[in-house]
Scaffold this motif. Structure first.
Motif, PDB file in Angstrom:
ATOM      1  N   ASP A   1     -13.872  -7.843  -6.027  1.00 44.06           N
ATOM      2  CA  ASP A   1     -14.421  -8.976  -5.023  1.00 44.06           C
ATOM      3  C   ASP A   1     -13.278  -9.958  -4.768  1.00 44.06           C
ATOM      4  O   ASP A   1     -12.878 -10.509  -5.645  1.00 44.06           O
ATOM      5  CB  ASP A   1     -15.551  -9.661  -5.839  1.00 44.06           C
ATOM      6  CG  ASP A   1     -16.424 -10.513  -4.876  1.00 44.06           C
ATOM      7  OD1 ASP A   1     -15.889 -10.960  -3.924  1.00 44.06           O
ATOM      8  OD2 ASP A   1     -17.683 -10.810  -5.310  1.00 44.06           O
ATOM      9  N   ARG A   2     -12.994 -10.267  -3.371  1.00 42.05           N
ATOM     10  CA  ARG A   2     -12.060 -11.360  -3.170  1.00 42.05           C
ATOM     11  C   ARG A   2     -12.503 -12.555  -3.970  1.00 42.05           C
ATOM     12  O   ARG A   2     -11.513 -13.445  -4.051  1.00 42.05           O
ATOM     13  CB  ARG A   2     -11.881 -11.318  -1.603  1.00 42.05           C
ATOM     14  CG  ARG A   2     -11.220  -9.979  -1.143  1.00 42.05           C
ATOM     15  CD  ARG A   2     -11.093  -9.992   0.512  1.00 42.05           C
ATOM     16  NE  ARG A   2     -10.645  -8.782   0.851  1.00 42.05           N
ATOM     17  CZ  ARG A   2      -9.412  -8.352   1.016  1.00 42.05           C
ATOM     18  NH1 ARG A   2      -8.514  -9.321   0.507  1.00 42.05           N
ATOM     19  NH2 ARG A   2      -9.299  -7.207   1.384  1.00 42.05           N
TER      20      ARG A   2
ATOM     21  N   GLY B   1      -8.030  -2.076   3.123  1.00 48.28           N
ATOM     22  CA  GLY B   1      -9.035  -3.244   3.716  1.00 48.28           C
ATOM     23  C   GLY B   1      -9.662  -3.707   2.136  1.00 48.28           C
ATOM     24  O   GLY B   1     -10.526  -4.371   2.222  1.00 48.28           O
ATOM     25  N   LYS B   2      -8.910  -3.071   1.044  1.00 48.81           N
ATOM     26  CA  LYS B   2      -9.515  -3.484  -0.288  1.00 48.81           C
ATOM     27  C   LYS B   2      -8.459  -4.351  -1.094  1.00 48.81           C
ATOM     28  O   LYS B   2      -7.285  -3.764  -0.754  1.00 48.81           O
ATOM     29  CB  LYS B   2     -10.281  -2.296  -0.939  1.00 48.81           C
ATOM     30  CG  LYS B   2     -11.406  -1.761  -0.188  1.00 48.81           C
ATOM     31  CD  LYS B   2     -11.828  -0.333  -0.995  1.00 48.81           C
ATOM     32  CE  LYS B   2     -12.904   0.225   0.029  1.00 48.81           C
ATOM     33  NZ  LYS B   2     -13.215   1.476  -0.698  1.00 48.81           N
ATOM     34  N   LEU B   3      -9.008  -5.232  -1.941  1.00 47.94           N
ATOM     35  CA  LEU B   3      -8.102  -5.568  -2.766  1.00 47.94           C
ATOM     36  C   LEU B   3      -8.006  -5.002  -4.088  1.00 47.94           C
ATOM     37  O   LEU B   3      -8.926  -4.867  -4.715  1.00 47.94           O
ATOM     38  CB  LEU B   3      -8.434  -7.289  -2.950  1.00 47.94           C
ATOM     39  CG  LEU B   3      -7.524  -8.122  -3.788  1.00 47.94           C
ATOM     40  CD1 LEU B   3      -6.206  -8.081  -3.131  1.00 47.94           C
ATOM     41  CD2 LEU B   3      -8.202  -9.686  -4.023  1.00 47.94           C
ATOM     42  N   VAL B   4      -6.792  -4.814  -4.590  1.00 50.60           N
ATOM     43  CA  VAL B   4      -6.336  -4.400  -6.019  1.00 50.60           C
ATOM     44  C   VAL B   4      -5.312  -5.393  -6.610  1.00 50.60           C
ATOM     45  O   VAL B   4      -4.460  -6.062  -5.939  1.00 50.60           O
ATOM     46  CB  VAL B   4      -5.696  -2.864  -5.862  1.00 50.60           C
ATOM     47  CG1 VAL B   4      -4.905  -2.563  -7.249  1.00 50.60           C
ATOM     48  CG2 VAL B   4      -6.579  -2.252  -5.206  1.00 50.60           C
ATOM     49  N   ILE B   5      -5.771  -5.543  -7.851  1.00 56.97           N
ATOM     50  CA  ILE B   5      -4.814  -6.795  -8.527  1.00 56.97           C
ATOM     51  C   ILE B   5      -4.190  -5.773  -9.508  1.00 56.97           C
ATOM     52  O   ILE B   5      -4.628  -5.177 -10.512  1.00 56.97           O
ATOM     53  CB  ILE B   5      -5.835  -7.759  -9.364  1.00 56.97           C
ATOM     54  CG1 ILE B   5      -6.549  -8.551  -8.377  1.00 56.97           C
ATOM     55  CG2 ILE B   5      -5.059  -8.276 -10.268  1.00 56.97           C
ATOM     56  CD1 ILE B   5      -7.288  -9.388  -9.003  1.00 56.97           C
TER      57      ILE B   5
ATOM     58  N   ALA C   1       0.989  -1.053   0.027  1.00 55.55           N
ATOM     59  CA  ALA C   1      -0.004  -0.111   0.106  1.00 55.55           C
ATOM     60  C   ALA C   1       0.783   1.254  -0.056  1.00 55.55           C
ATOM     61  O   ALA C   1       0.569   2.405  -0.641  1.00 55.55           O
ATOM     62  CB  ALA C   1      -0.962  -0.086   1.147  1.00 55.55           C
ATOM     63  N   THR C   2       2.008   1.224   0.646  1.00 58.42           N
ATOM     64  CA  THR C   2       2.987   2.446   0.720  1.00 58.42           C
ATOM     65  C   THR C   2       3.584   2.792  -0.749  1.00 58.42           C
ATOM     66  O   THR C   2       3.443   3.902  -1.127  1.00 58.42           O
ATOM     67  CB  THR C   2       4.170   2.086   1.707  1.00 58.42           C
ATOM     68  OG1 THR C   2       3.637   1.654   3.009  1.00 58.42           O
ATOM     69  CG2 THR C   2       4.814   3.276   1.776  1.00 58.42           C
TER      70      THR C   2
END
Length: 519
Positions: free
Chosen positions: A60-61, A96-100, A3-4
């Motif tokens: 969506d995980r 808390g969210k997923l990025v691909i 995330a950083t």
């Protein structure tokens, strides 16, 4: 990436190498238009689950695996992409969210999606229809060198710096007073352009050339998983092979291993060049193997091949060609395909100036075989050098040429599965290869003195493991393949041992004076 690292990318927004895409159950078609444009320009990253303004919506995980699988299936579909672009995916947790993240490297070929070519201009995927623009894209591809791709997270511990003392010695032998002799390891890497800045991306670090030349085997396998050189002898067993060597190590040791293997199976002939005796075979092998090491496209899944067949030597390797068809010595204009790797090989004496390889193949093929080589360039570069095999120790039609390496019909055929189970069972590397090539006039005398102890060690190995192979014995005794093979042959000729069963699956038996040989 975490995330950083993602946060400043989101703040900067989309650009020539960054694209944000919303993603539901599966990627939309415009995602693959961007894959196409990144491949055709400088490469880049697509962030799935991010809106155009940089807001992270997430994916969506439960659909993550299906999304990644869809990406792979679509880029590999020949009905959609004319050439499958390379991609890699990475999952990033952000608030808390997923990025691909979908990373697309710049590819060696111009790619189309649904028969449309896309190019990246600023933050837009632009359709290219003009023939002039398409021609310019092909020209740009010629100027892209995949070897310059920088891997920021590679560390010195990922490399075989233990090879650098030998590299310095080879460079000093080639050029007395070579500056590498006085440099520390990192200074040498910078001097050789193996560590630096990629000015296309602004990234600093070790590049792909460094990985291929000096990377540890496990690092090479992760960065270039398709990289390998398949060396096959197929003269008697035409359905399979007589012997095989699969090389996946760094280019320096690979060059030595393949050269030693080829020299064992190819007849040697000497010719006078002025007052010097030279080996056309050794020069031909050097040029063919160096070409496989230097002028190949490492991002391609096509494996390099070195084939020894009844008609001669065939080599194949993926290429970034600017010309399609057979090369002629009179009109050939050489172009470097991996200039950093080529420069490194020239510095250590394993290659000469650009274009010398083709000239040497034409120069020495005639005295070696009586015929010219055939070289064809394209997406796959193919070279063929005829071989005039020998009978009775002299070359057919030329009693003045001496052959040094008639093939032993009793040599053990090495099974592929056996070699795969023992990754160390290959022709020995750089150190022994150099020792074997030194033409020492006292070598024969030395081996006569040392032979009894070596043969006794071989007998001990047979007692422990009657199925032991030449490669296995060479590995245990820490000598070269050819040296241990001579030891086995001496024991066979003296009636001390015999081979029971087939060459591939048989065993050795130690004979006593009262036991006759059944061979």
């Amino acid at each position: 990436m975490d995330a950083t690292e993602l946060n400043p990318i989101l703040k900067r927004g989309e650009n020539i190498s960054v694209e944000f895409k919303r993603c539901g159950v599966q990627p939309e078609m415009d995602t693959f238009e961007t894959v196409c444009s990144f491949n055709n320009r400088f490469g880049g990253s697509i962030y799935l689950g991010v809106l155009n303004d940089g807001t992270v919506e997430g994916v969506d995980r439960g659909q993550a695996i299906a999304i990644e699988r869809n990406l792979v299936n679509v880029v590999g579909n020949p009905k959609l992409f004319n050439v499958a672009p390379a991609i890699e995916t990475e999952r990033i947790e952000y608030d808390g969210k997923l990025v691909i993240r979908v990373w697309v490297p710049a590819g060696p070929a111009v790619v189309s999606f649904k028969h449309v070519i896309y190019d990246r201009v600023a933050d837009v995927d632009r359709r290219i229809t003009s023939e002039t623009q398409i021609a310019q894209m092909h020209i740009r591809k010629q100027n892209h060198f995949s070897e310059q791709r920088v891997y920021r997270y590679l560390k010195p511990s990922d490399f075989r710096f233990d090879l650098l003392p030998r590299v310095r010695k080879m460079a000093a032998l080639k050029t007395p007073g070579h500056p590498w002799a006085e440099m520390d390891d990192m200074e040498l890497m910078r001097s050789a352009d193996l560590y630096g800045v990629n000015y296309d991306t602004g990234e600093e670090g070790f590049n792909l050339a460094a990985v291929m030349l000096l990377g540890k085997d496990e690092v090479i396998s992760r960065i270039a998983p398709a990289y390998k050189t398949d060396v096959i002898v197929r003269r008697e067993n035409l359905d399979r092979y007589d012997d095989r060597l699969i090389v996946t190590t760094n280019l320096i040791e690979a060059q030595a291993q393949i050269s030693e293997f080829a020299k064992w199976y190819l007849p040697d002939r000497f010719m006078l060049e002025g007052d010097q005796t030279v080996s056309p075979r050794d020069i031909i092998i050097r040029e063919l193997v160096s070409n496989l090491m230097i002028h190949r496209e490492f991002v391609s899944p096509y494996p390099a091949k070195f084939l020894i067949l009844n008609d001669g030597i065939h080599t194949e390797n993926a290429s970034k060609a600017i010309f399609q068809g057979q090369l002629a010595i009179t009109s050939f204009k050489p172009v470097s395909k991996n200039p950093f790797i080529a420069k490194f090989f020239r510095n250590i004496g394993l290659a000469d100036e650009l274009g010398s390889g083709m000239r040497n193949l034409y120069k020495y093929s005639k005295p070696y075989s009586g015929k010219d080589p055939v070289l064809d360039d394209g997406d796959v570069f193919e070279a063929f050098v005829p071989v005039r095999w020998v009978e009775g120790g002299t070359a057919e039609g030329d009693a003045t040429i001496r052959d040094e390496t008639a093939r032993d019909p009793n040599e053990t055929v090495h099974d592929l599965h056996e070699q795969e189970n023992d990754p160390d069972e290959t022709v020995n590397g750089l150190h022994e290869q150099e020792n074997e090539q030194v033409n020492d006039p006292h070598e024969q005398e030395y081996e006569q003195v040392q032979a009894p102890s070596r043969e006794q060690l071989i007998l001990d190995l047979i007692r422990e493991n009657p199925a032991i192979t030449y490669h296995g014995a060479a590995d245990i005794l820490n000598v070269s393949y050819s040296t241990v093979r001579r030891g086995f042959q001496a024991l066979r000729e003296s009636g001390t041992i015999e081979r029971i069963g087939s060459d591939r699956r048989g065993t050795w038996r130690i004979l006593t004076p009262s036991q006759p040989s059944h061979e």
